[in-house]
Scaffold this active site. Structure first.
Site, PDB file in Angstrom:
ATOM      1  N   ASP A  30       9.780  33.189  -8.886  1.00  0.00           N
ATOM      2  CA  ASP A  30       9.314  32.118  -7.904  1.00  0.00           C
ATOM      3  C   ASP A  30      10.478  31.287  -7.724  1.00  0.00           C
ATOM      4  O   ASP A  30      11.445  31.203  -8.157  1.00  0.00           O
ATOM      5  CB  ASP A  30       8.485  31.329  -8.864  1.00  0.00           C
ATOM      6  CG  ASP A  30       7.465  30.393  -8.181  1.00  0.00           C
ATOM      7  OD1 ASP A  30       6.321  30.752  -7.804  1.00  0.00           O
ATOM      8  OD2 ASP A  30       7.932  29.592  -7.602  1.00  0.00           O
ATOM      9  N   HIS A  31      10.432  30.675  -6.430  1.00  0.00           N
ATOM     10  CA  HIS A  31      11.729  29.789  -5.769  1.00  0.00           C
ATOM     11  C   HIS A  31      11.658  28.301  -6.402  1.00  0.00           C
ATOM     12  O   HIS A  31      12.752  27.569  -6.071  1.00  0.00           O
ATOM     13  CB  HIS A  31      12.010  29.881  -4.565  1.00  0.00           C
ATOM     14  CG  HIS A  31      10.644  29.415  -3.606  1.00  0.00           C
ATOM     15  ND1 HIS A  31      10.779  29.228  -2.278  1.00  0.00           N
ATOM     16  CD2 HIS A  31       9.481  28.815  -3.999  1.00  0.00           C
ATOM     17  CE1 HIS A  31       9.606  28.436  -1.996  1.00  0.00           C
ATOM     18  NE2 HIS A  31       8.887  28.301  -2.885  1.00  0.00           N
ATOM     19  N   SER A  67      -4.031  31.138  -8.330  1.00  0.00           N
ATOM     20  CA  SER A  67      -4.952  31.894  -7.179  1.00  0.00           C
ATOM     21  C   SER A  67      -6.313  31.937  -7.817  1.00  0.00           C
ATOM     22  O   SER A  67      -6.486  31.936  -9.394  1.00  0.00           O
ATOM     23  CB  SER A  67      -4.510  33.286  -6.742  1.00  0.00           C
ATOM     24  OG  SER A  67      -3.116  33.080  -6.103  1.00  0.00           O
ATOM     25  N   SER A 125       2.048  30.145 -11.814  1.00  0.00           N
ATOM     26  CA  SER A 125       1.460  29.758 -13.174  1.00  0.00           C
ATOM     27  C   SER A 125       2.033  30.858 -13.948  1.00  0.00           C
ATOM     28  O   SER A 125       1.910  30.602 -15.222  1.00  0.00           O
ATOM     29  CB  SER A 125       0.164  29.760 -13.268  1.00  0.00           C
ATOM     30  OG  SER A 125      -0.610  30.978 -13.056  1.00  0.00           O
ATOM     31  N   ALA A 144       1.846  24.113  -5.324  1.00  0.00           N
ATOM     32  CA  ALA A 144       1.408  25.556  -5.496  1.00  0.00           C
ATOM     33  C   ALA A 144      -0.013  25.617  -6.365  1.00  0.00           C
ATOM     34  O   ALA A 144      -0.499  24.541  -6.885  1.00  0.00           O
ATOM     35  CB  ALA A 144       2.483  26.227  -6.440  1.00  0.00           C
TER      36      ALA A 144
HETATM   37  N1  SAH Z   1       0.185  34.271  -8.443  1.00  0.00           N
HETATM   38  C1  SAH Z   1       0.510  32.890  -8.494  1.00  0.00           C
HETATM   39  C2  SAH Z   1       0.287  32.196  -7.064  1.00  0.00           C
HETATM   40  C3  SAH Z   1       0.976  31.016  -7.164  1.00  0.00           C
HETATM   41  S1  SAH Z   1       1.096  29.984  -5.418  1.00  0.00           S
HETATM   42  C4  SAH Z   1      -0.735  32.298  -9.589  1.00  0.00           C
HETATM   43  O1  SAH Z   1      -1.817  32.984  -9.214  1.00  0.00           O
HETATM   44  O2  SAH Z   1      -0.359  31.427 -10.112  1.00  0.00           O
HETATM   45  C5  SAH Z   1       2.314  30.910  -4.570  1.00  0.00           C
HETATM   46  C6  SAH Z   1       3.648  30.708  -5.248  1.00  0.00           C
HETATM   47  O3  SAH Z   1       4.582  31.193  -4.379  1.00  0.00           O
HETATM   48  C7  SAH Z   1       4.112  29.339  -5.517  1.00  0.00           C
HETATM   49  O4  SAH Z   1       4.366  29.221  -6.919  1.00  0.00           O
HETATM   50  C8  SAH Z   1       5.367  29.092  -4.690  1.00  0.00           C
HETATM   51  O5  SAH Z   1       6.305  28.289  -5.253  1.00  0.00           O
HETATM   52  C9  SAH Z   1       5.714  30.537  -4.404  1.00  0.00           C
HETATM   53  N2  SAH Z   1       6.851  30.865  -3.362  1.00  0.00           N
HETATM   54  C10 SAH Z   1       6.639  30.381  -2.278  1.00  0.00           C
HETATM   55  N3  SAH Z   1       7.477  30.686  -1.290  1.00  0.00           N
HETATM   56  C11 SAH Z   1       8.374  31.688  -1.985  1.00  0.00           C
HETATM   57  C12 SAH Z   1       9.690  32.436  -2.038  1.00  0.00           C
HETATM   58  N4  SAH Z   1      10.196  32.390  -0.670  1.00  0.00           N
HETATM   59  N5  SAH Z   1      10.246  32.856  -3.142  1.00  0.00           N
HETATM   60  C13 SAH Z   1       9.310  33.017  -4.244  1.00  0.00           C
HETATM   61  N6  SAH Z   1       8.436  32.102  -4.442  1.00  0.00           N
HETATM   62  C14 SAH Z   1       7.903  31.588  -3.420  1.00  0.00           C
END
Ligand code: SAH
Length: 240
Positions: free
Chosen positions: A125-126, A65, A94, A62
């Site tokens: 988040d998963h 962004s 994060s 991950a």
């Molecule tokens: N907005 C966050 C982006 C993190 S990257 C930031 O700026 O910190 C994308 C995130 O989506 C990851 O943490 C990943 O674990 C999560 N993700 C991916 N598939 C998912 C799903 N099916 N359900 C929940 N979270 C998911």
């Protein structure tokens, strides 16, 4: 617009985002760099690159962004982020954007913060270690800890593609990973009126992704607008 807004400090990064027109609204400026600012260094494992205008790895495949994408998401959802708003941040990673969204809902002044107005931001988040990471990151600031303690923010573990109906319906839904489609469950969980900001992979588009801004009108009618081309990690099945 990537890289262009890099700063040496959090304040300089946010001021560069404003100078380049990515932050247009004073409320977004205050939520990111005012008194209750969200310091990006609290959310980036490598603090030496925390103020770069680029995504940074946070582990587990991950990224946090890029700041210009966080700014664009806040600007797009702003009209729906009011003191009583229910907000869902899918792929909260994060926890940075969840915290900024909570600042926009709860307000950043002492007067706004003391009012119990009922608004709430749920980050989902998963990956459980990322749910824990987001919680720990938010606890690095007094303001972030207070938002968690007062229940203005909650992080939960689950499949964001299904949304989180228990916490909805939502005035605003932000999706932080690229979806295969505009998932019907998410549209169902939007209020009328409500707005969703979601990156979607273009079918047959050789990996191209676009931000879609999806509005549910007061009468329940759905309107979609294709916004900018982007590059996000995918919304996937949870790793085993
Ligand atoms: N907005 C966050 C982006 C993190 S990257 C930031 O700026 O910190 C994308 C995130 O989506 C990851 O943490 C990943 O674990 C999560 N993700 C991916 N598939 C998912 C799903 N099916 N359900 C929940 N979270 C998911």
């Amino acid at each position: 617009m990537a890289w262009r807004c890099t700063g040496r400090t959090n304040a300089e990064l946010i001021s560069n985002l404003a100078a380049s027109g990515l932050i247009k609204n004073e409320r977004v400026l205050q939520a990111m760099s005012g008194r209750a600012k969200v310091d990006r260094a609290h959310y980036c494992p490598d603090s030496s690159s925390a103020y770069e205008d680029s995504p940074q790895s946070i582990g587990h495949g991950a990224t946090i962004s890029a700041p210009h994408m966080h700014a664009s998401a806040c600007e797009s959802l702003l009209a729906f982020l009011h003191p009583t708003a229910r907000v869902l941040d899918i792929g909260s990673g994060s926890g940075y954007l969840t915290h900024v969204l909570a600042n926009l809902v709860a307000g950043t002044s002492d007067a706004e913060r003391t009012q119990a107005s009922g608004g709430k931001v749920i980050g989902i988040d998963h990956i459980q270690p990322l749910v824990t990471l987001a919680t720990n990151n938010m606890c690095k600031s007094t303001d972030g800890r207070a938002l968690l303690e007062k229940g203005r923010v909650e992080f939960i573990c689950g499949d964001g593609r299904k949304g989180y109906p228990e916490g909805g319906p939502y005035d605003a839904i932000h999706v932080g990973a690229a979806a295969q489609s505009l998932h019907a469950e998410l549209l169902e969980q939007l209020k009328s009126p409500g707005r969703m900001f979601i990156p979607v992979e273009e079918q047959g588009g050789f990996g191209a992704q676009w931000i879609w801004v999806v509005d549910k009108d007061p009468d329940g009618k759905i309107r979609k607008r294709k916004s900018m081309g982007v590059r996000y990690v995918p919304l996937t099945d949870a790793p085993r």
